[in-house]
Design an enzyme around this catalytic site. Structure first.
Site, PDB file in Angstrom:
ATOM      1  CG  HIS A 169      -5.249   1.375  12.210  1.00 57.45           C
ATOM      2  ND1 HIS A 169      -4.807   0.332  12.989  1.00 57.45           N
ATOM      3  CD2 HIS A 169      -4.141   1.913  11.640  1.00 57.45           C
ATOM      4  CE1 HIS A 169      -3.482   0.239  12.882  1.00 57.45           C
ATOM      5  NE2 HIS A 169      -3.051   1.189  12.074  1.00 57.45           N
ATOM      6  CE  LYS A 180      -4.210  -1.438   2.354  1.00 57.63           C
ATOM      7  NZ  LYS A 180      -5.107  -1.120   3.484  1.00 57.63           N
TER       8      LYS A 180
HETATM    9  N1  LIG Z   1       1.477   1.442   3.873  1.00 58.13           N
HETATM   10  C1  LIG Z   1       1.162   0.743   4.932  1.00 58.13           C
HETATM   11  O1  LIG Z   1       0.733  -0.396   4.837  1.00 58.13           O
HETATM   12  C2  LIG Z   1       1.350   1.355   6.295  1.00 58.13           C
HETATM   13  C3  LIG Z   1       1.244   0.553   7.424  1.00 58.13           C
HETATM   14  C4  LIG Z   1       1.483   1.121   8.666  1.00 58.13           C
HETATM   15  C5  LIG Z   1       1.783   2.462   8.774  1.00 58.13           C
HETATM   16  N2  LIG Z   1       1.847   3.213   7.638  1.00 58.13           N
HETATM   17  C6  LIG Z   1       2.161   4.646   7.725  1.00 58.13           C
HETATM   18  O2  LIG Z   1       3.463   4.821   8.215  1.00 58.13           O
HETATM   19  C7  LIG Z   1       3.550   6.109   8.801  1.00 58.13           C
HETATM   20  C8  LIG Z   1       4.324   6.015  10.083  1.00 58.13           C
HETATM   21  O3  LIG Z   1       5.584   5.499   9.806  1.00 58.13           O
HETATM   22  P1  LIG Z   1       6.743   5.483  10.893  1.00 58.13           P
HETATM   23  O4  LIG Z   1       6.185   5.209  12.210  1.00 58.13           O
HETATM   24  O5  LIG Z   1       7.798   4.604  10.341  1.00 58.13           O
HETATM   25  O6  LIG Z   1       7.196   6.999  10.972  1.00 58.13           O
HETATM   26  P2  LIG Z   1       8.041   8.017  10.035  1.00 58.13           P
HETATM   27  O7  LIG Z   1       8.398   7.429   8.738  1.00 58.13           O
HETATM   28  O8  LIG Z   1       7.258   9.265  10.012  1.00 58.13           O
HETATM   29  O9  LIG Z   1       9.371   8.199  10.880  1.00 58.13           O
HETATM   30  C9  LIG Z   1       9.294   8.663  12.197  1.00 58.13           C
HETATM   31  C10 LIG Z   1      10.469   9.534  12.590  1.00 58.13           C
HETATM   32  O10 LIG Z   1      11.620   8.725  12.749  1.00 58.13           O
HETATM   33  C11 LIG Z   1      12.706   9.242  11.983  1.00 58.13           C
HETATM   34  N3  LIG Z   1      13.497   8.070  11.623  1.00 58.13           N
HETATM   35  C12 LIG Z   1      13.230   7.127  10.707  1.00 58.13           C
HETATM   36  N4  LIG Z   1      14.143   6.141  10.768  1.00 58.13           N
HETATM   37  C13 LIG Z   1      15.014   6.464  11.740  1.00 58.13           C
HETATM   38  C14 LIG Z   1      16.184   5.835  12.282  1.00 58.13           C
HETATM   39  N5  LIG Z   1      16.585   4.641  11.860  1.00 58.13           N
HETATM   40  N6  LIG Z   1      16.835   6.480  13.280  1.00 58.13           N
HETATM   41  C15 LIG Z   1      16.390   7.668  13.739  1.00 58.13           C
HETATM   42  N7  LIG Z   1      15.306   8.298  13.283  1.00 58.13           N
HETATM   43  C16 LIG Z   1      14.617   7.700  12.294  1.00 58.13           C
HETATM   44  C17 LIG Z   1      12.065  10.006  10.866  1.00 58.13           C
HETATM   45  O11 LIG Z   1      12.889  11.031  10.390  1.00 58.13           O
HETATM   46  C18 LIG Z   1      10.837  10.580  11.557  1.00 58.13           C
HETATM   47  O12 LIG Z   1      11.176  11.756  12.244  1.00 58.13           O
HETATM   48  C19 LIG Z   1       2.139   6.607   8.982  1.00 58.13           C
HETATM   49  O13 LIG Z   1       1.850   7.614   8.056  1.00 58.13           O
HETATM   50  C20 LIG Z   1       1.291   5.381   8.698  1.00 58.13           C
HETATM   51  O14 LIG Z   1       0.025   5.709   8.148  1.00 58.13           O
HETATM   52  C21 LIG Z   1       1.647   2.688   6.425  1.00 58.13           C
HETATM   53 ZN   LIG Z   2      -0.994   1.569  11.561  1.00 64.97          ZN
END
Ligand SMILES: NC(=O)c1ccc[n+]([C@@H]2O[C@H](COP(=O)([O-])OP(=O)(O)OC[C@H]3O[C@@H](n4cnc5c(N)ncnc54)[C@H](O)[C@@H]3O)[C@@H](O)[C@H]2O)c1
Ligand SMILES: [Zn+2]
Length: 313
Positions: A200, A99
């Site tokens: 969710h 997705k």
């Molecule tokens: N497509 C899908 O199936 C799916 C499933 C679940 C969540 N999501 C989406 O994912 C998003 C959330 O993703 P997330 O939680 O990974 O957050 P994110 O990608 O926003 O990252 C969170 C923070 O961590 C930092 N960061 C990333 N990797 C790092 C690392 N290794 N070390 C230090 N900092 C790091 C980033 O710069 C950011 O500030 C939401 O928008 C959610 O809707 C999508």
């Molecule tokens: Zn989620």
């Protein structure tokens, strides 16, 4: 395409991977999933004359993978991409299942498409630099996976030290829950994949409402609240207690953002269909026993009130 923070922290590794190809960095976080960011990325692909004979390497968390994957999947009707998830959430959830998408008009993931990466390369070393709060948000999605799977995985999670990073073995098991479900229902045509939306329905409400405040909840933090409130709707009391205890141990029972019931309802109904006053959503009959079921708005309001009165600090 690389999350800017990740590029700073992991420059030698990312440079080695990209082998002289240009790097496009962007600021991570929910704001990245926007039309202006997508436009910027498409423009770069145009500048670099990217075509189907090449591939985009995506290095970052769920936000970068969602927007970057979307841009790759729509550029020239789709160029190949490879995902390198760098957060706990992305390694067990966002990177898997194909997705991709961006937010629109305050609504989550309203524009997007399904597109599978050529490969997902998961390197747990990335998690070592993740801020504590992001690790906690990862445990929220981990708890969701374990609630769906039940059995041994649930027991393992109950024993896991939730203030630390997951072990390699647990990380792989959690990712496998998502892979297993997404593989059986890649386009969410059956209700199976829809079960991944557990927590969710209300989670997105809290995420949306908190985005307007000074201290927005992370996606995982919002989902944790949603999990407990939705658990309250249908779980037997002993299972609800277990879930409550686990979320508490993970430090995930945050206070609700300030809201009016009018905005709450608007956020709740944003992208959902109501049939005969009821909303179809995943509910839990027990740990490991999720099903899609009709729920009244009134029941969701009651769960919200219960959380505000009984749970939140
Ligand atoms: N497509 C899908 O199936 C799916 C499933 C679940 C969540 N999501 C989406 O994912 C998003 C959330 O993703 P997330 O939680 O990974 O957050 P994110 O990608 O926003 O990252 C969170 C923070 O961590 C930092 N960061 C990333 N990797 C790092 C690392 N290794 N070390 C230090 N900092 C790091 C980033 O710069 C950011 O500030 C939401 O928008 C959610 O809707 C999508
Ligand atoms: Zn989620």
């Amino acid at each position: 395409m690389c999350d800017g923070k990740v590029y700073t922290l992991w420059k030698p590794l990312v440079d080695r991977l990209r082998q002289g190809s240009p790097v496009i960095t962007l600021t991570g976080g929910e704001e990245a999933k926007s039309l202006p960011t997508a436009r910027r990325l498409w423009k770069k692909l145009w500048q670099y004359r990217l075509d189907k004979g090449q591939a985009v390497l995506l290095v970052g968390g769920g936000s970068l993978l969602d927007v970057g994957g979307f841009c790759a999947a729509t550029w020239k009707r789709g160029v190949p991409f490879i995902s390198l998830p760098t957060t706990f959430v992305a390694q067990i959830d966002a990177a898997i299942g194909g997705k991709t998408g961006i937010n629109f008009k305050g609504g989550k993931n309203l524009i997007g498409t399904y597109a599978q990466p050529l490969a997902i390369l998961s390197y747990e070393g990335f998690l070592k630099t993740l801020p504590v709060r992001e690790v906690r948000a990862g445990w929220a999605e981990a708890i969701k996976h374990a609630l769906l799977a039940g059995g041994a995985l649930w027991e393992k999670l109950k024993r896991a030290p939730l203030s630390e990073l997951p072990t390699t073995e647990l990380l792989a098991e959690l990712a496998a829950v998502k892979t297993h479900i997404a593989r059986q229902d890649p386009y969410e045509e059956k209700s199976l994949r829809f079960l991944l939306n557990l927590g969710h329905t209300l989670g997105h409400v809290w995420e949306t409402l908190s985005l307007r405040t000074e201290n927005p909840l992370l996606h995982g933090e919002a989902v944790a609240i949603g999990l407990l409130q939705e658990g309250y709707l249908s779980l037997p009391p002993s299972d609800l207690q277990e879930l409550w205890k686990l979320l508490q141990k993970a430090g995930l029972l945050n206070p609700l953002p300030p809201f009016s019931w009018k905005d709450w309802e608007k956020a709740l109904l944003q992208d959902k269909k109501i049939r005969e006053g009821k909303l179809w959503m995943p509910v839990l009959r027990g740990i490991g026993q999720a099903e899609v079921s009709p729920v009244s708005i009134e029941a969701l309001r009651k769960a919200t009130r219960w959380y505000r009165q009984e749970v939140q600090p």
